[in-house]
Motif scaffolding. Structure first.
Motif, PDB file in Angstrom:
ATOM      1  N   THR A  24      29.288  48.506  43.796  1.00  0.00           N
ATOM      2  CA  THR A  24      28.826  49.088  42.529  1.00  0.00           C
ATOM      3  C   THR A  24      29.661  48.522  41.387  1.00  0.00           C
ATOM      4  N   LEU A  25      28.977  47.887  40.441  1.00  0.00           N
ATOM      5  CA  LEU A  25      29.614  47.342  39.252  1.00  0.00           C
ATOM      6  C   LEU A  25      29.286  48.261  38.075  1.00  0.00           C
ATOM      7  N   THR A  26      30.325  48.788  37.430  1.00  0.00           N
ATOM      8  CA  THR A  26      30.128  49.753  36.343  1.00  0.00           C
ATOM      9  C   THR A  26      30.636  49.185  35.027  1.00  0.00           C
ATOM     10  N   LEU A  27      29.724  49.013  34.064  1.00  0.00           N
ATOM     11  CA  LEU A  27      30.122  48.600  32.719  1.00  0.00           C
ATOM     12  C   LEU A  27      30.982  49.711  32.143  1.00  0.00           C
ATOM     13  N   ASP A  28      32.183  49.375  31.679  1.00  0.00           N
ATOM     14  CA  ASP A  28      33.124  50.429  31.271  1.00  0.00           C
ATOM     15  C   ASP A  28      33.689  50.181  29.887  1.00  0.00           C
ATOM     16  N   ARG A  29      32.788  50.173  28.901  1.00  0.00           N
ATOM     17  CA  ARG A  29      33.187  50.120  27.488  1.00  0.00           C
ATOM     18  C   ARG A  29      32.460  51.255  26.746  1.00  0.00           C
ATOM     19  N   PRO A  30      32.631  52.491  27.169  1.00  0.00           N
ATOM     20  CA  PRO A  30      31.832  53.569  26.571  1.00  0.00           C
ATOM     21  C   PRO A  30      32.038  53.723  25.076  1.00  0.00           C
ATOM     22  N   GLN A  31      33.274  53.457  24.597  1.00  0.00           N
ATOM     23  CA  GLN A  31      33.529  53.596  23.173  1.00  0.00           C
ATOM     24  C   GLN A  31      32.839  52.489  22.368  1.00  0.00           C
ATOM     25  N   ALA A  32      32.391  51.418  23.041  1.00  0.00           N
ATOM     26  CA  ALA A  32      31.653  50.336  22.396  1.00  0.00           C
ATOM     27  C   ALA A  32      30.221  50.287  22.922  1.00  0.00           C
ATOM     28  N   ARG A  33      29.739  51.433  23.405  1.00  0.00           N
ATOM     29  CA  ARG A  33      28.365  51.546  23.894  1.00  0.00           C
ATOM     30  C   ARG A  33      28.078  50.550  25.021  1.00  0.00           C
ATOM     31  N   ASN A  34      29.144  50.243  25.796  1.00  0.00           N
ATOM     32  CA  ASN A  34      29.045  49.315  26.926  1.00  0.00           C
ATOM     33  C   ASN A  34      28.442  47.971  26.534  1.00  0.00           C
ATOM     34  N   ALA A  35      28.747  47.541  25.310  1.00  0.00           N
ATOM     35  CA  ALA A  35      28.228  46.268  24.814  1.00  0.00           C
ATOM     36  C   ALA A  35      28.797  45.099  25.607  1.00  0.00           C
ATOM     37  N   LEU A  36      28.011  44.031  25.697  1.00  0.00           N
ATOM     38  CA  LEU A  36      28.404  42.840  26.449  1.00  0.00           C
ATOM     39  C   LEU A  36      29.317  41.955  25.608  1.00  0.00           C
ATOM     40  N   SER A  37      30.583  42.302  25.597  1.00  0.00           N
ATOM     41  CA  SER A  37      31.589  41.470  24.942  1.00  0.00           C
ATOM     42  C   SER A  37      31.804  40.213  25.773  1.00  0.00           C
ATOM     43  N   GLU A  38      32.556  39.262  25.219  1.00  0.00           N
ATOM     44  CA  GLU A  38      32.918  38.073  25.993  1.00  0.00           C
ATOM     45  C   GLU A  38      33.604  38.485  27.299  1.00  0.00           C
ATOM     46  N   ALA A  39      34.533  39.412  27.195  1.00  0.00           N
ATOM     47  CA  ALA A  39      35.299  39.829  28.367  1.00  0.00           C
ATOM     48  C   ALA A  39      34.389  40.454  29.425  1.00  0.00           C
ATOM     49  N   LEU A  40      33.417  41.245  29.002  1.00  0.00           N
ATOM     50  CA  LEU A  40      32.528  41.894  29.965  1.00  0.00           C
ATOM     51  C   LEU A  40      31.579  40.882  30.600  1.00  0.00           C
ATOM     52  N   ILE A  41      31.060  39.953  29.811  1.00  0.00           N
ATOM     53  CA  ILE A  41      30.207  38.894  30.370  1.00  0.00           C
ATOM     54  C   ILE A  41      30.966  38.110  31.427  1.00  0.00           C
ATOM     55  N   ASP A  42      32.198  37.724  31.099  1.00  0.00           N
ATOM     56  CA  ASP A  42      32.999  36.932  32.034  1.00  0.00           C
ATOM     57  C   ASP A  42      33.370  37.740  33.273  1.00  0.00           C
ATOM     58  N   ALA A  43      33.648  39.029  33.082  1.00  0.00           N
ATOM     59  CA  ALA A  43      33.992  39.880  34.228  1.00  0.00           C
ATOM     60  C   ALA A  43      32.797  40.038  35.165  1.00  0.00           C
ATOM     61  N   LEU A  44      31.613  40.218  34.605  1.00  0.00           N
ATOM     62  CA  LEU A  44      30.411  40.304  35.424  1.00  0.00           C
ATOM     63  C   LEU A  44      30.174  39.004  36.188  1.00  0.00           C
ATOM     64  N   ALA A  45      30.333  37.877  35.494  1.00  0.00           N
ATOM     65  CA  ALA A  45      30.136  36.580  36.139  1.00  0.00           C
ATOM     66  C   ALA A  45      31.108  36.394  37.296  1.00  0.00           C
ATOM     67  N   ALA A  46      32.363  36.786  37.084  1.00  0.00           N
ATOM     68  CA  ALA A  46      33.382  36.623  38.114  1.00  0.00           C
ATOM     69  C   ALA A  46      33.092  37.507  39.328  1.00  0.00           C
ATOM     70  N   GLU A  47      32.710  38.759  39.084  1.00  0.00           N
ATOM     71  CA  GLU A  47      32.419  39.661  40.203  1.00  0.00           C
ATOM     72  C   GLU A  47      31.170  39.226  40.962  1.00  0.00           C
ATOM     73  N   LEU A  48      30.165  38.734  40.252  1.00  0.00           N
ATOM     74  CA  LEU A  48      28.962  38.260  40.924  1.00  0.00           C
ATOM     75  C   LEU A  48      29.272  37.064  41.817  1.00  0.00           C
ATOM     76  N   ALA A  49      30.132  36.168  41.331  1.00  0.00           N
ATOM     77  CA  ALA A  49      30.535  35.024  42.146  1.00  0.00           C
ATOM     78  C   ALA A  49      31.287  35.480  43.386  1.00  0.00           C
ATOM     79  N   SER A  50      32.149  36.478  43.224  1.00  0.00           N
ATOM     80  CA  SER A  50      32.902  37.017  44.350  1.00  0.00           C
ATOM     81  C   SER A  50      31.973  37.678  45.362  1.00  0.00           C
ATOM     82  N   ILE A  51      31.020  38.450  44.874  1.00  0.00           N
ATOM     83  CA  ILE A  51      30.081  39.156  45.747  1.00  0.00           C
ATOM     84  C   ILE A  51      29.195  38.175  46.507  1.00  0.00           C
ATOM     85  N   ALA A  52      28.783  37.101  45.854  1.00  0.00           N
ATOM     86  CA  ALA A  52      27.907  36.116  46.491  1.00  0.00           C
ATOM     87  C   ALA A  52      28.534  35.543  47.752  1.00  0.00           C
TER      88      ALA A  52
END
Length: 272
Positions: A24-52
């Motif tokens: 389970t991958l949880t976007l965790d920027r509630p104070q920023a409405r879970n917006a896709l910042s650079e850091a969040l985009i990169d974190a998602l990409a990294a976790e997806l690569a790891s999961i693959a």
């Protein structure tokens, strides 16, 4: 889209929890409405690569920190700050959008099925993320929109995933008007698979993920890849390709085991 402030630098923007073969991958920027910042985009990409590359993971859920917004799209404050660059941000915008597009494609190309669990608003690139997932469950108060036209910015990249999930006129209506679509309408459009009572999206997503995780991982990998590839082909080419995939699938050990188990009336023992 979000124009909220960025989170403190030491706070993780993405959480991962693995249990029973489900990541389970949880976007965790509630104070920023879970917006896709650079850091969040990169974190998602990294976790997806790891999961693959993780054979222990058989299904994935994408969720968000509790609150009124699942994901508000790109972080507009972060992006607007680069208008002061000598090229008015052109190179930066091209880079960020390319990274985000690559991350969305990684969701589609992931060997494991991906299920979105949506509570609240999924806007712009947040709606794109839901559309990129293989399945989606929405709480009955969830909603979806591509509101770029309200601020002079057509949601062109969200359009790619959206137009591959819903009928053209539904997609164009969302893109041209920017109006918010409630969960039940999103269900009728085909943007989500299930609508459940508010607060139950994660529970239903886990139920689906558990069901998916009980199947042969090798078979689901073959099928998911084939589904997306054939969709881009003409009819005759798609049938030729699908037939060749099915031949190879029939020769796979899990197909031999599954068919044998069916004939023998016993549970299959997947070798993946």
């Amino acid at each position: 889209m979000s124009a909220e402030a960025a989170p403190p630098q030491d706070r993780p923007v993405l959480l991962r929890e693995d249990h029973g073969g489900i990541a389970t991958l949880t976007l965790d920027r509630p104070q920023a409405r879970n917006a896709l910042s650079e850091a969040l985009i990169d974190a998602l990409a990294a976790e997806l690569a790891s999961i693959a590359a993780d054979r222990a993971v058989r299904a994935v859920i994408v969720a968000a920190a509790p609150g009124p917004v699942f994901c508000a799209g790109h972080d507009l404050k972060e992006m607007t700050a680069r208008r002061a660059d000598p090229d008015r941000g052109r190179a930066y915008y091209a880079d960020v959008l390319a990274r985000c597009s690559a991350m969305m494609q990684a969701v589609v190309r992931l060997p494991q099925p991906v299920i979105a669990a949506v509570e609240g608003l999924a806007s712009a690139a947040g709606c794109q993320l839901v559309a990129a997932c293989d399945l989606a469950v929405a709480g009955d108060k969830a909603s979806f929109c591509t509101p770029g036209v309200h601020i002079g910015l057509f949601c062109s990249t969200p359009m790619v995933a959206l137009s591959r999930n819903v009928a053209p006129k539904h997609a164009m209506e969302m893109l041209l008007t920017g109006e918010t679509v409630p969960a039940e309408h999103a269900l009728r459009m085909g943007l989500v698979n299930r609508v459940v009572p508010r607060g139950q999206a994660m529970r239903e997503a886990r139920r689906l993920a558990t069901l998916v995780a009980s199947k042969s991982a090798a078979t689901l990998k073959i099928g998911k890849e084939a589904f997306y590839r054939q969709r881009e082909m003409g009819l005759a080419e798609a049938y030729d390709y699908a037939a060749s995939v099915m031949v190879e699938n029939m020769l796979a050990r899990d197909a031999e085991e599954g068919i044998g188990a069916f004939i023998e009336k016993r549970p299959p023992r997947w070798r993946d």
